[in-house]
Structures are given as C-alpha cells and as structure tokens.
Scaffold this active site. Structure first.
Site, PDB file in Angstrom:
ATOM      1  N   ARG A   9     -33.940  46.274  36.541  1.00 16.15           N
ATOM      2  CA  ARG A   9     -33.071  45.233  37.250  1.00 16.15           C
ATOM      3  C   ARG A   9     -31.720  45.254  36.784  1.00 16.15           C
ATOM      4  O   ARG A   9     -31.641  44.995  35.537  1.00 16.15           O
ATOM      5  CB  ARG A   9     -33.518  43.989  37.388  1.00 16.15           C
ATOM      6  CG  ARG A   9     -32.809  42.951  38.259  1.00 16.15           C
ATOM      7  CD  ARG A   9     -33.649  41.560  38.107  1.00 16.15           C
ATOM      8  NE  ARG A   9     -33.476  41.065  36.787  1.00 16.15           N
ATOM      9  CZ  ARG A   9     -32.293  40.533  36.214  1.00 16.15           C
ATOM     10  NH1 ARG A   9     -31.328  40.464  36.773  1.00 16.15           N
ATOM     11  NH2 ARG A   9     -32.620  40.035  34.948  1.00 16.15           N
ATOM     12  N   VAL A  10     -30.568  45.217  37.466  1.00 19.11           N
ATOM     13  CA  VAL A  10     -29.368  45.112  36.997  1.00 19.11           C
ATOM     14  C   VAL A  10     -28.987  43.760  38.106  1.00 19.11           C
ATOM     15  O   VAL A  10     -29.128  43.788  39.410  1.00 19.11           O
ATOM     16  CB  VAL A  10     -28.597  46.483  37.490  1.00 19.11           C
ATOM     17  CG1 VAL A  10     -29.097  47.327  36.394  1.00 19.11           C
ATOM     18  CG2 VAL A  10     -28.688  46.791  38.759  1.00 19.11           C
ATOM     19  N   SER A  11     -28.008  42.982  37.339  1.00 15.79           N
ATOM     20  CA  SER A  11     -27.480  41.853  38.105  1.00 15.79           C
ATOM     21  C   SER A  11     -26.500  42.259  39.151  1.00 15.79           C
ATOM     22  O   SER A  11     -26.506  41.486  40.343  1.00 15.79           O
ATOM     23  CB  SER A  11     -26.762  40.988  37.050  1.00 15.79           C
ATOM     24  OG  SER A  11     -27.898  40.657  36.104  1.00 15.79           O
ATOM     25  N   THR A  12     -25.610  43.206  39.125  1.00 12.42           N
ATOM     26  CA  THR A  12     -24.663  43.221  40.197  1.00 12.42           C
ATOM     27  C   THR A  12     -24.759  44.655  40.722  1.00 12.42           C
ATOM     28  O   THR A  12     -25.316  45.620  40.129  1.00 12.42           O
ATOM     29  CB  THR A  12     -23.258  43.134  39.754  1.00 12.42           C
ATOM     30  OG1 THR A  12     -23.069  44.017  38.625  1.00 12.42           O
ATOM     31  CG2 THR A  12     -23.220  41.468  39.087  1.00 12.42           C
ATOM     32  N   GLN A  15     -23.503  47.653  38.488  1.00 12.50           N
ATOM     33  CA  GLN A  15     -24.057  48.073  37.264  1.00 12.50           C
ATOM     34  C   GLN A  15     -24.863  49.157  37.433  1.00 12.50           C
ATOM     35  O   GLN A  15     -25.639  49.242  38.480  1.00 12.50           O
ATOM     36  CB  GLN A  15     -24.689  46.975  36.551  1.00 12.50           C
ATOM     37  CG  GLN A  15     -23.976  45.680  36.060  1.00 12.50           C
ATOM     38  CD  GLN A  15     -24.773  44.530  35.549  1.00 12.50           C
ATOM     39  OE1 GLN A  15     -25.757  44.523  35.987  1.00 12.50           O
ATOM     40  NE2 GLN A  15     -24.072  43.856  34.588  1.00 12.50           N
TER      41      GLN A  15
END
Length: 195
Positions: A9-12, A15
C-alpha cells in the site's frame, strides 16, 4: 512450496510500491515461496474500503494462498484494532503472515505466540469497550434518560379506517410514518373492544 501473495500500500498515487516489491521478492526467494499474486492499494491507510486488501482477504478465505507478505505492518491496516482483526482472521483460516520490517512470521512458534498475545490484547480491548458501554447505559438510566428508541404510538383505528377506505398498505405506512410490516401487524390484530 508455499504459495505467497504480496500486499503493498502506498498513500498517494505518485508514490511507487517498487521498494516494497523488491524487498518482498527477495524475502520470498530466500524462503523458497512461490509468489502467486500481488495486491496493491494506492490509498490512505485510514480508509476503511481498500479494493486490494478486500480482494486479498476474499482470496484468502477461498484458500488461494498460504502466506501473506507485507513490507510493514502499517501497510496492511488502518489502525491497531484493524491490524488485530486481519491477523486474527488470517490465523483462523490458517494463512501465515510475514512482515519484512518488523520481522514477524506467524508460521513459527514465536510468531504464533505473538498472534496469541495480540489476540489476548484484542479480547481485552473488546471487553473494556463493552464495559464502558454498559457503564454509560447504567449512568443514563440513573439520570432518567431513555435508552433505545421511543415506544411507537399508533392510531390503530385510523390505520384500519384507511384500509377500509381502500388505501394501500404502502400509502398507509407512509402517512403514519411507520413500516408496511407494522401496518400489516395492526391489521391482523383484532380491534380493541369498545369501552
């Protein structure tokens, strides 16, 4: 050979999960795991609905893999409570969990002990929440506050009269602000004897 999946998982959206991917592929190769799928979410960790995680959990329940590998525990869950729930479910369906950064492996005895400790903490937390709710309800009762919905006051005669005039059950329910099931229940009950 164990079938493993990777969850990243990446926040944005700008990324890139490549760093996580590299480390997890290396760890899978060292352990001799076959990577059968990669799940990626590009979304904040605080969001409850995550398509990648939801699909991974669905596939886990269907027995499509043996091990979930993550780069870090905070990648998989939005809160400690959510993390405990995910770990608990994976343990229940006998899917191992591996975290690269924290070096957690629920496949070994130490990892299983960690799951037991985590489950005990989760159970304690649930118990404390239940006790707080009960204490709040006791206090509300002592203060004379109503707990739950107010009792329904029905004009049973008006409901019967409306039905006798040919109105539909749905129209009667809408006019009186009640459900169609309540209207049907009133119509089934015998009228009260005259006083």
């Amino acid at each position: 050979m164990k079938r493993a999946v990777l969850y990243m998982r990446v926040s944005t959206v700008d990324q890139n999960p490549e760093t996580q991917l590299h480390d997890l592929h290396q760890m899978a190769a060292q352990r001799g795991y076959e990577i059968v799928h990669e799940y990626v979410d590009r979304i904040s960790g605080t969001k409850a609905k995550r398509p990648g995680l939801d699909q991974m959990m669905t596939d886990a329940r269907r027995g499509r893999f043996d091990v979930v590998m993550v780069w870090a525990c905070d990648r998989i869950a939005r809160s400690t409570r959510h993390f405990l729930e995910v770990l608990d479910e994976l343990s229940r369906i006998e899917v191992e969990f591996l975290s690269f950064r924290e070096n957690i492996d629920t496949g070994g005895p130490l990892g299983r002990a960690i799951v037991v400790i985590i489950a005990a903490i989760a159970e304690l937390e649930r118990g404390l929440i239940v006790e707080r709710v009960r204490a709040g309800m006791r206090r509300a009762r002592l203060e004379g506050l109503r707990i739950g919905r107010a009792p329904l006051t029905l004009d049973r005669e008006a409901i019967r009269r409306d039905r006798c005039h040919g109105r539909s059950i749905r129209a009667i329910a809408k006019e009186h602000g009640i459900s169609t099931a309540t209207v049907q229940r009133v119509l089934k009950d015998p009228p009260a004897p005259p006083t």
